[in-house]
Scaffold this active site. Sequence first.
Site: not given
Ligand code: UDP
Length: 333
Positions: A15, A35-36, A76, A102, A117, A148, A178, A189
């Site tokens: 992305f 990229d893999n 990244l 690497n 990143a 992570y 982002t 996400r």
């Molecule tokens: N979240 C949510 N519903 C979803 C996906 C995520 O309420 O369908 C919440 C998640 O619990 C977090 C926030 O949204 O508090 C951001 O989540 P995301 O996975 O986008 O990224 P994060 O900042 O946690 O890495």
Amino acid sequence: MSRKPRALVTGGAGFIGSHLCERLVSEGYRVFCLDNLITGSPENVAHLLDRDFEFIEQDAIRPINLSEKMDEVYHLASPASPADFSRLPLEILEAGSLGTKNALVLAQAAGARFLLASTSEVYGDPLVHPQPEDYRGNVNQLGVRGVYDEAKRYAEALTMTYHRHHALDTRIARIFNTYGPRMRPDDGRVIPNFIQQALAGKPLSIYGEGTQTRSFQYVDDLTCGLIRLMKSGESHPVNLGNPQELAVREIAGIIIKLSGSKSDIIYEPLPEDDPRRRCPEISRAREVLGWEPRVPVEVGIKHTIEWFARRASLTGTRKDTGGRKKPHEDSRE
Ligand code: UDP
């Protein structure tokens, strides 16, 4: 006549990586994208193939040998979504450790500048708010997110070591949440989930009570910040994020409004170690890079909704695969 500058972007079919490749190509770079495809997609960079752009399908955890000498290396490569933390934990640890090594080795051999990143996840579930770069974080290294967080913390330590002991010209970007076109539809996400739910008229899934906060920057603001950071002389970490903090339930409201959806909300359990608050302190980016986010959230979300709507109409009812390939290929963010 001087030759074009050359940049390697590992994770360039992901992305953020694909937007960065696009911007570098338009700024006159010859771009190599490695990229893999574990989370990246060839579709993300297909439009660049007839430009000064080369795609190399390879995992960054294997030694990187390129036919040309790079001037800049943007590292990244790594899966980056919370959904990947349990699906690809070893791949994440290896991308942050072996992959970073690497990429550093290649940069050093070429005498190139190197940009890592990194991530706001190095702050974990922060006890200091908003988070300045000198905050050392509150990470649970034993939890599911730890793979992570710790991979990126290790990557930062390795980068600073190359800077100190090998005089490598390095940069560390700590990237906050982002969003934008080309997010993987199935990456789990919050923004892709909410947009797709809103467009399908399904309830938006808020985890917990939705009072946890995030700060969302549009991807074009981020790529601008990454390029400015690379050109700067700053070897300390720099936060790149939008200081406008929003609760998850506010994001749901914005997406419902801008998509004209009639979706309801459903509440689901909060994932383990989900940070309660996250907001960048960006005075260093303002001072050193003259950078701050410019795209208002409503504008960026609208573009992103339009992109997901176009994509849904192109793919029709076909079950979405998010363009992912077999696990054990790679890339990310
Ligand atoms: N979240 C949510 N519903 C979803 C996906 C995520 O309420 O369908 C919440 C998640 O619990 C977090 C926030 O949204 O508090 C951001 O989540 P995301 O996975 O986008 O990224 P994060 O900042 O946690 O890495």
